[in-house]
Design a protein around this motif. Structure first.
Motif, PDB file in Angstrom:
ATOM      1  N   GLU A  82      29.869  41.682  38.712  1.00 39.33           N
ATOM      2  CA  GLU A  82      30.473  40.553  38.235  1.00 39.33           C
ATOM      3  C   GLU A  82      31.180  40.771  36.555  1.00 39.33           C
ATOM      4  N   CYS A  83      30.328  42.029  36.080  1.00 39.70           N
ATOM      5  CA  CYS A  83      31.311  41.935  34.914  1.00 39.70           C
ATOM      6  C   CYS A  83      33.074  41.919  35.096  1.00 39.70           C
ATOM      7  N   VAL A  84      33.522  42.166  36.365  1.00 42.09           N
ATOM      8  CA  VAL A  84      34.636  42.817  35.607  1.00 42.09           C
ATOM      9  C   VAL A  84      35.813  41.545  35.527  1.00 42.09           C
ATOM     10  N   GLN A  85      36.600  41.267  35.046  1.00 41.78           N
ATOM     11  CA  GLN A  85      37.059  40.098  34.701  1.00 41.78           C
ATOM     12  C   GLN A  85      38.459  39.964  35.287  1.00 41.78           C
ATOM     13  N   LEU A  86      38.398  38.803  36.196  1.00 38.14           N
ATOM     14  CA  LEU A  86      39.853  38.720  36.715  1.00 38.14           C
ATOM     15  C   LEU A  86      40.688  38.514  36.072  1.00 38.14           C
ATOM     16  N   ASP A  87      41.919  38.219  35.839  1.00 40.67           N
ATOM     17  CA  ASP A  87      42.782  38.908  35.428  1.00 40.67           C
ATOM     18  C   ASP A  87      44.566  38.522  36.010  1.00 40.67           C
ATOM     19  N   ASP A  88      45.063  37.524  35.654  1.00 34.59           N
ATOM     20  CA  ASP A  88      46.399  37.432  36.903  1.00 34.59           C
ATOM     21  C   ASP A  88      47.440  39.058  35.984  1.00 34.59           C
ATOM     22  N   LYS A  89      47.418  39.141  34.884  1.00 35.96           N
ATOM     23  CA  LYS A  89      48.210  40.788  34.481  1.00 35.96           C
ATOM     24  C   LYS A  89      47.705  41.796  35.391  1.00 35.96           C
TER      25      LYS A  89
ATOM     26  N   PRO B  62      46.310  46.440  42.783  1.00 36.83           N
ATOM     27  CA  PRO B  62      45.516  47.791  42.946  1.00 36.83           C
ATOM     28  C   PRO B  62      44.838  48.596  42.300  1.00 36.83           C
ATOM     29  N   LEU B  63      45.018  47.677  41.072  1.00 32.98           N
ATOM     30  CA  LEU B  63      44.519  48.669  39.480  1.00 32.98           C
ATOM     31  C   LEU B  63      42.887  47.813  39.782  1.00 32.98           C
ATOM     32  N   LEU B  64      42.904  46.017  40.086  1.00 29.53           N
ATOM     33  CA  LEU B  64      42.280  45.840  40.128  1.00 29.53           C
ATOM     34  C   LEU B  64      41.194  46.192  41.355  1.00 29.53           C
TER      35      LEU B  64
ATOM     36  N   GLU C 216      40.973  48.842  42.852  1.00 32.94           N
ATOM     37  CA  GLU C 216      39.825  50.118  41.454  1.00 32.94           C
ATOM     38  C   GLU C 216      38.836  50.219  40.194  1.00 32.94           C
ATOM     39  N   GLU C 217      39.504  49.135  39.504  1.00 34.24           N
ATOM     40  CA  GLU C 217      38.415  48.759  38.616  1.00 34.24           C
ATOM     41  C   GLU C 217      37.181  48.244  39.253  1.00 34.24           C
ATOM     42  N   ILE C 218      37.220  47.201  40.977  1.00 35.99           N
ATOM     43  CA  ILE C 218      35.847  46.821  40.864  1.00 35.99           C
ATOM     44  C   ILE C 218      35.050  48.205  41.586  1.00 35.99           C
ATOM     45  N   PHE C 219      35.211  48.638  42.102  1.00 34.52           N
ATOM     46  CA  PHE C 219      34.885  49.681  43.357  1.00 34.52           C
ATOM     47  C   PHE C 219      34.315  50.965  42.419  1.00 34.52           C
ATOM     48  N   LEU C 220      35.808  51.361  41.640  1.00 32.22           N
ATOM     49  CA  LEU C 220      35.201  52.051  40.770  1.00 32.22           C
ATOM     50  C   LEU C 220      33.880  51.859  39.506  1.00 32.22           C
ATOM     51  N   THR C 221      33.562  50.564  39.628  1.00 31.10           N
ATOM     52  CA  THR C 221      32.362  50.363  38.337  1.00 31.10           C
ATOM     53  C   THR C 221      31.582  50.106  39.558  1.00 31.10           C
ATOM     54  N   ALA C 222      31.254  49.279  41.074  1.00 33.20           N
ATOM     55  CA  ALA C 222      30.577  49.337  41.691  1.00 33.20           C
ATOM     56  C   ALA C 222      29.951  50.938  42.190  1.00 33.20           C
ATOM     57  N   ILE C 223      30.455  51.793  41.914  1.00 37.39           N
ATOM     58  CA  ILE C 223      29.822  52.892  42.231  1.00 37.39           C
ATOM     59  C   ILE C 223      29.234  53.407  41.002  1.00 37.39           C
ATOM     60  N   ARG C 224      29.429  53.842  39.997  1.00 41.06           N
ATOM     61  CA  ARG C 224      28.300  54.103  38.629  1.00 41.06           C
ATOM     62  C   ARG C 224      26.956  52.833  38.480  1.00 41.06           C
TER      63      ARG C 224
ATOM     64  N   LEU D 253      44.220  48.658  49.861  1.00 36.65           N
ATOM     65  CA  LEU D 253      44.236  47.348  48.977  1.00 36.65           C
ATOM     66  C   LEU D 253      43.991  48.468  47.379  1.00 36.65           C
ATOM     67  N   GLY D 254      43.834  49.444  47.104  1.00 33.72           N
ATOM     68  CA  GLY D 254      43.885  50.011  45.928  1.00 33.72           C
ATOM     69  C   GLY D 254      44.940  51.074  45.568  1.00 33.72           C
ATOM     70  N   PHE D 255      45.694  51.597  44.551  1.00 33.45           N
ATOM     71  CA  PHE D 255      45.881  52.372  44.042  1.00 33.45           C
ATOM     72  C   PHE D 255      46.194  53.678  44.868  1.00 33.45           C
ATOM     73  N   GLU D 256      44.822  54.442  45.051  1.00 28.23           N
ATOM     74  CA  GLU D 256      44.639  55.166  45.560  1.00 28.23           C
ATOM     75  C   GLU D 256      45.166  55.414  46.879  1.00 28.23           C
ATOM     76  N   HIS D 257      44.754  54.386  47.363  1.00 33.76           N
ATOM     77  CA  HIS D 257      45.746  54.529  48.836  1.00 33.76           C
ATOM     78  C   HIS D 257      47.010  54.166  49.021  1.00 33.76           C
ATOM     79  N   TYR D 258      47.940  53.106  48.256  1.00 31.09           N
ATOM     80  CA  TYR D 258      49.301  52.631  48.002  1.00 31.09           C
ATOM     81  C   TYR D 258      49.883  54.788  47.705  1.00 31.09           C
ATOM     82  N   GLY D 259      49.007  55.188  47.118  1.00 35.30           N
ATOM     83  CA  GLY D 259      49.932  56.217  46.443  1.00 35.30           C
ATOM     84  C   GLY D 259      50.024  57.645  47.890  1.00 35.30           C
ATOM     85  N   GLY D 260      48.487  57.078  48.815  1.00 38.67           N
ATOM     86  CA  GLY D 260      48.813  58.388  49.791  1.00 38.67           C
ATOM     87  C   GLY D 260      49.521  57.826  50.652  1.00 38.67           C
ATOM     88  N   GLN D 261      49.724  56.160  51.165  1.00 37.09           N
ATOM     89  CA  GLN D 261      50.666  55.194  51.958  1.00 37.09           C
ATOM     90  C   GLN D 261      52.297  55.877  52.254  1.00 37.09           C
TER      91      GLN D 261
END
Length: 289
Positions: free
Chosen positions: A35-42, A46-48, A50-58, A149-157
């Motif tokens: 919930e600490c991740v801030q949703l922002d239309d900007k 795909p990068l949001l 990554e932010e959610i997932f990487l924050t969750a991992i940590r 969904l994520g930036f890394e997956h888009y790159g692989g696709q």
């Protein structure tokens, strides 16, 4: 038009009542305990992601498989609406979709008809029902790790797409074409192994898809196709691409429509009083084309 070819995005699902995209994002944050991740239309999604997932991992040591399975379960609950059946009534030969669920098919398919079984990417991901081939180009709910969904997956696709079109595939199965699409196009009649083949050979009607610039895979494909047609002239590109948009959005979307036009996409603007009326008119025009 008999048996048209369609590329359909998520906006057709917005006719259905239910959870909004913003609601889903909030549920993802809660599921990941981020919930600490801030949703922002900007933030490009795909990068949001990554932010959610990487924050969750940590913070929570969550596995991506668990996160994507959660998202798949939520998306699979999207309710069908009138548009889905109207689209099927057109009896399309092919439906390409960025959607993960099976509302277009009318229900979850029993088995895939893909040439290749893919775990993560979606070059060959196809289901066939009632004579229509459904290509889930960004993954599907039955295979959560395929959901793009994520930036890394888009790159692989994008890497897999470019291999298929330009340099050739490295799949071990004997059924996958090894030669790149460009070379096969020069050799003669083409078997439709992948949804990518259609972008160089068949007329495609695109609707319900915002085509935001975060869709890097699709923008690369449009650009590469246009370069082959106007710059390199190494293959024939005889087909037409049509992009449908409500007239009320044309002015605000001028920057994007300019880029689509430059990439040999024909813009079709339609005025309608409601979203449902707009899509009914889109389907009517496709049928008459």
């Amino acid at each position: 038009m008999q048996h048209p070819i369609l590329l359909v995005g998520n906006d057709i699902n917005n006719i259905s009542r239910g959870q909004s995209w913003k609601d889903l994002l909030q549920e993802i944050l809660r599921f990941c305990n981020t919930e600490c991740v801030q949703l922002d239309d900007k933030k490009p999604f795909p990068l949001l992601y990554e932010e959610i997932f990487l924050t969750a991992i940590r913070q929570s040591h969550i596995r991506e498989k668990e996160l994507k399975a959660f998202i798949a379960s939520k998306v699979a609950a999207i309710a069908p609406n009138e548009l889905h059946s109207l689209i099927r009534n057109l009896q399309p030969e092919h439906i390409l979709t960025t959607n993960y669920e099976y509302t277009l098919e009318g229900g979850a398919p029993a088995q895939r008809s893909s040439l290749v079984s893919e775990r993560s990417f979606s070059i060959f991901r196809r289901y066939t029902q009632n004579g229509t081939h459904f290509w889930h180009i960004h993954g599907d709910c039955q295979n959560p790790m395929s959901i793009n969904l994520g930036f890394e997956h888009y790159g692989g696709q994008l890497q897999q797409m470019r291999n298929y079109v330009v340099s050739g595939t490295t799949y071990t199965t004997k059924y996958a074409p090894k030669l790149p699409l460009l070379r096969r196009l020069r050799q003669g009649p083409l078997k439709e192994h992948s949804w990518l083949d259609l972008f160089f050979t068949k007329d495609i009607h695109i609707f319900g898809l915002s085509l935001d610039f975060v869709e890097t895979d699709l923008w690369w494909l449009l650009t590469y196709r246009a370069r082959q047609k106007f710059q390199h002239n190494t293959i024939q590109v005889p087909n037409k691409l049509y992009y449908y948009i409500p007239a009320e959005f044309v002015k605000a979307s001028g920057f994007k429509l300019d880029m689509l036009t430059a990439n040999d996409v024909q813009i079709v603007s339609i005025s309608a009083k409601t979203k449902l009326a707009y899509y009914k008119e889109v389907l009517s025009r496709i049928k008459k084309a």
